[in-house]
Design an enzyme around this catalytic site. Sequence first.
Site, short mmCIF file in Angstrom:
data_model
loop_
_atom_site.label_atom_id
_atom_site.label_comp_id
_atom_site.label_asym_id
_atom_site.label_seq_id
_atom_site.Cartn_x
_atom_site.Cartn_y
_atom_site.Cartn_z
N LYS A 44 11.45 42.44 23.90
CA LYS A 44 12.05 41.55 22.90
C LYS A 44 11.45 40.15 22.90
O LYS A 44 11.70 39.38 21.98
CB LYS A 44 13.55 41.49 23.11
CG LYS A 44 14.24 42.82 22.88
CD LYS A 44 14.09 43.27 21.44
CE LYS A 44 14.91 44.50 21.17
NZ LYS A 44 15.00 44.82 19.76
N SER A 261 16.66 52.48 29.49
CA SER A 261 16.13 53.01 28.23
C SER A 261 14.69 53.49 28.41
O SER A 261 14.22 54.35 27.66
CB SER A 261 16.23 51.98 27.11
OG SER A 261 15.18 51.04 27.20
#
Length: 315
Positions: A44, A261
């Site tokens: 991110k 994840s």
Amino acid sequence: MVINGNVLDMIGNTPLVDVSRLSPNPDVRIVAKLESQNPFGSVKDRIAKHMIVQAEKEGRLRPGQTIMEPSSGNTGIAMAAIAQMKGYPIKILMPTSVSIERRQMLEVFGAELILTPGEEGSNGAVKRAMALAEEHPEYCFLYQYGNDNNPLAHYEGTGPEIWRDCPEITHFVAGLGTSGTLMGTGKFLKEQNPNIKIIAIEPPLGERVEGLRNLDEGYIPPLFDQWHGFDLLDRKRVVRPRESLEWTRALVREGVFAGISSGAALAGAVKVAKEIERGTIVFIVCDGGWKYLSTGAYTDDLDAAEAKAESIIYF
Ligand SMILES: Cc1ncc(COP(=O)(O)O)c(C=O)c1O
């Protein structure tokens, strides 16, 4: 090596590492792209930088203006770090059900936290942010779920890097939150070679698996439509929480200390490797394991870790 002008120049250009020892098929290579190596710790960093810099260029973000964003962690952390460097106050809306380390990181970077009900998950934080943006038009709301600069960061960064470093890629696998990684990287890779398959990792419908988003659950990120996600994606692979934990632990045994994840993405890559004859699969390691230590994901008994995983949002 060069001396970087500031930390923002160190975002991107992340390394690839071959983890084919984990491949169930000797003719299929599995390669991890370590987004965990970004300076604020996750994939991110790319979109936080791109969204903020573009908003400044477009005049949507002016000196001293308050930034407001819903995030289950990584985007908020990267945005808070950059906002602090650039002198913008920042408010992050986050469900109570994220790991404690995420809250701590946001505090480290000086963000104001607005907690939303844990049972409403990421969607609850998004809804609250929408309402807050209406009430406070003076805030700069960059809205990662609908901001083209999110996938563009991957179209201009992640995709070209993978193509430069691994032109033999046949499959690209990543989890889906805002869909920015899959849309931006997927579009770039398909433009280079339309035979490359783009595969999204999803939790089973109705099961809360580590905050992975199931597209049939009711909320489709606007970006997914804007970037023609249903045409771009070749397949979806469903991954359960236990598999994610198991494969996260397998990555650790390869020396890659990754978030949950990433284990989900690897579990998907392994499923694909079993189905194809030969190829090279690149999957995304979104973040490192540091922010998940308190969850017991790495060391608890697997049943206990699985039970806990049901109540924690990982992204
Ligand atoms: C740890 C982690 N994995 C995966 C994702 C999904 O990435 P994207 O939002 O680009 O779909 C995110 C972000 O939402 C994340 O924080």
